[in-house]
Design a protein around this motif. Structure first.
Motif, PDB file in Angstrom:
ATOM      1  N   PHE A 102       0.838  -1.193   0.000  1.00  0.00           N
ATOM      2  CA  PHE A 102       0.000   0.000   0.000  1.00  0.00           C
ATOM      3  C   PHE A 102       0.876   1.248   0.000  1.00  0.00           C
ATOM      4  CE2 PHE A 102      -2.240  -3.451   1.805  1.00  0.00           C
ATOM      5  CZ  PHE A 102      -3.513  -3.346   1.268  1.00  0.00           C
ATOM      6  N   LEU A 103       0.378   2.263  -0.647  1.00  0.00           N
ATOM      7  CA  LEU A 103       1.116   3.521  -0.721  1.00  0.00           C
ATOM      8  C   LEU A 103       0.136   4.667  -0.549  1.00  0.00           C
ATOM      9  CD1 LEU A 103       3.984   4.700  -1.391  1.00  0.00           C
ATOM     10  CD2 LEU A 103       3.131   4.991  -3.718  1.00  0.00           C
ATOM     11  N   LEU A 104       0.442   5.556   0.392  1.00  0.00           N
ATOM     12  CA  LEU A 104      -0.388   6.740   0.568  1.00  0.00           C
ATOM     13  C   LEU A 104      -0.212   7.665  -0.627  1.00  0.00           C
ATOM     14  CD1 LEU A 104       0.313   7.511   4.322  1.00  0.00           C
ATOM     15  CD2 LEU A 104      -1.796   6.610   3.361  1.00  0.00           C
ATOM     16  N   LYS A 105      -1.299   8.263  -1.067  1.00  0.00           N
ATOM     17  CA  LYS A 105      -1.218   9.147  -2.231  1.00  0.00           C
ATOM     18  C   LYS A 105      -0.392  10.393  -1.959  1.00  0.00           C
ATOM     19  CE  LYS A 105      -5.039   7.956  -5.245  1.00  0.00           C
ATOM     20  NZ  LYS A 105      -6.174   8.487  -6.014  1.00  0.00           N
ATOM     21  N   ASN A 106      -0.221  10.716  -0.694  1.00  0.00           N
ATOM     22  CA  ASN A 106       0.622  11.874  -0.371  1.00  0.00           C
ATOM     23  C   ASN A 106       2.027  11.445   0.020  1.00  0.00           C
ATOM     24  OD1 ASN A 106       0.150  10.725   2.106  1.00  0.00           O
ATOM     25  ND2 ASN A 106      -0.588  12.596   3.106  1.00  0.00           N
TER      26      ASN A 106
END
Length: 220
Positions: A102-106
Motif C-alpha cells: 500500500f502507498l499513501l497518495k501523499n
C-alpha cells in the motif's frame, strides 16, 4: 534490469505526477497508463509489467476487482494499492485480492520509487502504519470461540514464534532481537513460514494470523 510500471488511476494529474517522478528514476520505466480498472486489466495483459500502481476508487471496475483479476491471471505481476486509508474495508479486501503493498497518495517521491523496487523484488510493502491498522482490525473484542489460539501443525516451534511476532508487526531486526537470532536466520524462518502456509508475503501472514486465531484478539 529496467522495471516496467503501469499506472492505474482515474485522475490525470495523479498519473502525470507519478509518471514524472518514476520517469526520472534510472531503472524504472512507465510503460502504460489506465484510467479505470478494466483498462488496467487489459493493459497488464498486453504489457505484462513488473509492477502496477493501482488506485481503488475508479469508474466501472474498481481497483480491488482489477487487482483480483490481474493476480489471478498474472501472478508474477505485483500490485501496489494507492490509498488514503479512509476505508478499512478497502485495505483488507485488497490484501485478500493479492496486493503486495500500500502507498499513501501523499507519499514522498522517494517512497514512491522505493515501493516499486520493494514489491518488484518480491517483498511486501508493509509499513508500520499498515500493520497497526491490520492489528487494530483483528484485535477488536470478539466472541469467546475466537479467543482460542490456534497453532498451525506445519510449523516448527521456532517458525511459530516467528509467525506470532510477524502478526504483531515486528520487523526482521526486531524478531532477531526478540529471539536472539541473526537476521539472515530470521529471513530463512520467515520464508519457510510463508511457504508452509502458502502465504504470499508478510502482509498476508499478518491477516492469516488474526483470521486463524494464531494470535488471539487483543494481542494474546
Amino acid at each position: 534490469m529496467t522495471l516496467r510500471v503501469v499506472l492505474a488511476d482515474d485522475q490525470d494529474l495523479v498519473r502525470a505526477g507519478f509518471r514524472v517522478i518514476l520517469g526520472s528514476e534510472e531503472g524504472i520505466e512507465v510503460v502504460g497508463e489506465a484510467g479505470d480498472g478494466l483498462a488496467a486489466v487489459e493493459l497488464v495483459g498486453r504489457l505484462l509489467p513488473d509492477v502496477v500502481l493501482m488506485d481503488v476508487q475508479m469508474p466501472g471496475v474498481d481497483g480491488l476487482e482489477a487487482t483480483r483479476r490481474i493476480r489471478a491471471e498474472h501472478d508474477e505481476v505485483k500490485v501496489v494499492i494507492l490509498t488514503t486509508f479512509d476505508r478499512d474495508d478497502y485495505l483488507f479486501e485488497a490484501l485478500r485480492a493479492g496486493a503486495s503493498g500500500f502507498l499513501l497518495k501523499n507519499a514522498s517521491p522517494e517512497d514512491l520509487v522505493d515501493s516499486v523496487h520493494v514489491v518488484a523484488r518480491g517483498d511486501a510493502l508493509l509499513s508500520p502504519e499498515v500493520t497497526r491498522r491490520v492489528i487494530a482490525r483483528f484485535s477488536q473484542p470478539a466472541a469467546p470461540e475466537r479467543v482460542t489460539v490456534h497453532r498451525p501443525p506445519e510449523l516448527t516451534d521456532r517458525e511459530f514464534e516467528v509467525l506470532v511476532l510477524l502478526a504483531r508487526g515486528a520487523s526482521n531486526a526486531e524478531i532477531a532481537q526478540e529471539l536472539y537470532l541473526g537476521e539472515t536466520t530470521v529471513k530463512t524462518h520467515v520464508s519457510r513460514v510463508l511457504t508452509k502456509l502458502d502465504l504470499r508475503d508478510r502482509t498476508h501472514a499478518v491477516v492469516y494470523a488474526y483470521e486463524h486465531g494464531v494470535v488471539a484478539p487483543g494481542g494474546g
